[in-house]
Design a protein around this motif. Structure first.
Motif, PDB file in Angstrom:
ATOM      1  N   GLN A   1      -4.267 -35.364  29.724  1.00 11.37           N
ATOM      2  CA  GLN A   1      -5.353 -36.011  28.984  1.00 11.37           C
ATOM      3  C   GLN A   1      -4.989 -37.403  28.509  1.00 11.37           C
ATOM      4  O   GLN A   1      -5.843 -38.163  28.082  1.00 11.37           O
ATOM      5  N   ASP A   2      -3.710 -37.767  28.561  1.00 14.10           N
ATOM      6  CA  ASP A   2      -3.268 -39.091  28.141  1.00 14.10           C
ATOM      7  C   ASP A   2      -3.140 -40.056  29.316  1.00 14.10           C
ATOM      8  O   ASP A   2      -2.617 -41.160  29.155  1.00 14.10           O
TER       9      ASP A   2
ATOM     10  N   PHE B   1      -8.333 -40.948  31.969  1.00 10.72           N
ATOM     11  CA  PHE B   1      -9.022 -40.335  30.826  1.00 10.72           C
ATOM     12  C   PHE B   1      -9.176 -41.329  29.682  1.00 10.72           C
ATOM     13  O   PHE B   1     -10.186 -41.296  28.967  1.00 10.72           O
ATOM     14  N   ARG B   2      -8.216 -42.229  29.504  1.00  7.20           N
ATOM     15  CA  ARG B   2      -8.377 -43.264  28.475  1.00  7.20           C
ATOM     16  C   ARG B   2      -9.497 -44.217  28.859  1.00  7.20           C
ATOM     17  O   ARG B   2     -10.286 -44.632  28.018  1.00  7.20           O
ATOM     18  N   TRP B   3      -9.587 -44.570  30.149  1.00 11.11           N
ATOM     19  CA  TRP B   3     -10.668 -45.431  30.616  1.00 11.11           C
ATOM     20  C   TRP B   3     -12.009 -44.735  30.448  1.00 11.11           C
ATOM     21  O   TRP B   3     -12.980 -45.337  30.001  1.00 11.11           O
ATOM     22  N   LEU B   4     -12.084 -43.458  30.806  1.00 13.15           N
ATOM     23  CA  LEU B   4     -13.318 -42.692  30.682  1.00 13.15           C
ATOM     24  C   LEU B   4     -13.765 -42.602  29.227  1.00 13.15           C
ATOM     25  O   LEU B   4     -14.953 -42.749  28.917  1.00 13.15           O
ATOM     26  N   ALA B   5     -12.824 -42.403  28.312  1.00 13.47           N
ATOM     27  CA  ALA B   5     -13.158 -42.351  26.885  1.00 13.47           C
ATOM     28  C   ALA B   5     -13.679 -43.708  26.408  1.00 13.47           C
ATOM     29  O   ALA B   5     -14.650 -43.775  25.651  1.00 13.47           O
ATOM     30  N   ALA B   6     -13.050 -44.788  26.865  1.00 15.83           N
ATOM     31  CA  ALA B   6     -13.493 -46.123  26.466  1.00 15.83           C
ATOM     32  C   ALA B   6     -14.908 -46.409  26.978  1.00 15.83           C
ATOM     33  O   ALA B   6     -15.753 -46.936  26.251  1.00 15.83           O
TER      34      ALA B   6
ATOM     35  N   THR C   1     -17.207 -44.188  27.700  1.00 15.36           N
ATOM     36  CA  THR C   1     -18.119 -43.305  26.984  1.00 15.36           C
ATOM     37  C   THR C   1     -18.450 -43.865  25.604  1.00 15.36           C
ATOM     38  O   THR C   1     -19.624 -43.919  25.203  1.00 15.36           O
ATOM     39  N   TYR C   2     -17.433 -44.274  24.848  1.00 15.07           N
ATOM     40  CA  TYR C   2     -17.672 -44.847  23.523  1.00 15.07           C
ATOM     41  C   TYR C   2     -18.493 -46.129  23.613  1.00 15.07           C
ATOM     42  O   TYR C   2     -19.356 -46.383  22.767  1.00 15.07           O
TER      43      TYR C   2
END
Length: 84
Positions: A8-9, A13-18, A20-21
């Motif tokens: 998850q790190d 996944f960090r790009w996907l979270a960014a 999404t936000y």
């Protein structure tokens, strides 16, 4: 079983979270600045003041203030509608 092998790190996944936000933030700003329907009848400065008050309630104690912040915004917006 397969989920144990997913990191998850990782960069994806960090790009996907960014992304999404960013999309949620953009949609929220669009709803405040360029609303449709009844919310468009409320002046922009009132919408911004109500949002600032709701954020202020949430920031006062972030772990237990999401529902009070949502209620603050909702009740203020409904109150404005009843008055006008």
């Amino acid at each position: 079983m397969l989920s144990q092998s997913i990191n998850q790190d990782s960069e994806i996944f960090r790009w996907l979270a960014a992304v999404t936000y960013t999309m949620v933030s953009a949609l929220t700003i669009r709803l405040i600045v360029m609303p449709l329907g009844l919310m468009a009848t409320v002046p922009l400065w009132i919408r911004i003041v109500i949002c600032a008050l709701s954020i202020g309630v949430m920031v006062s104690k972030p772990t237990k203030r999401l529902v009070p912040a949502l209620l603050t915004g909702t009740l203020l917006m409904v109150g404005y509608g009843v008055i006008h």
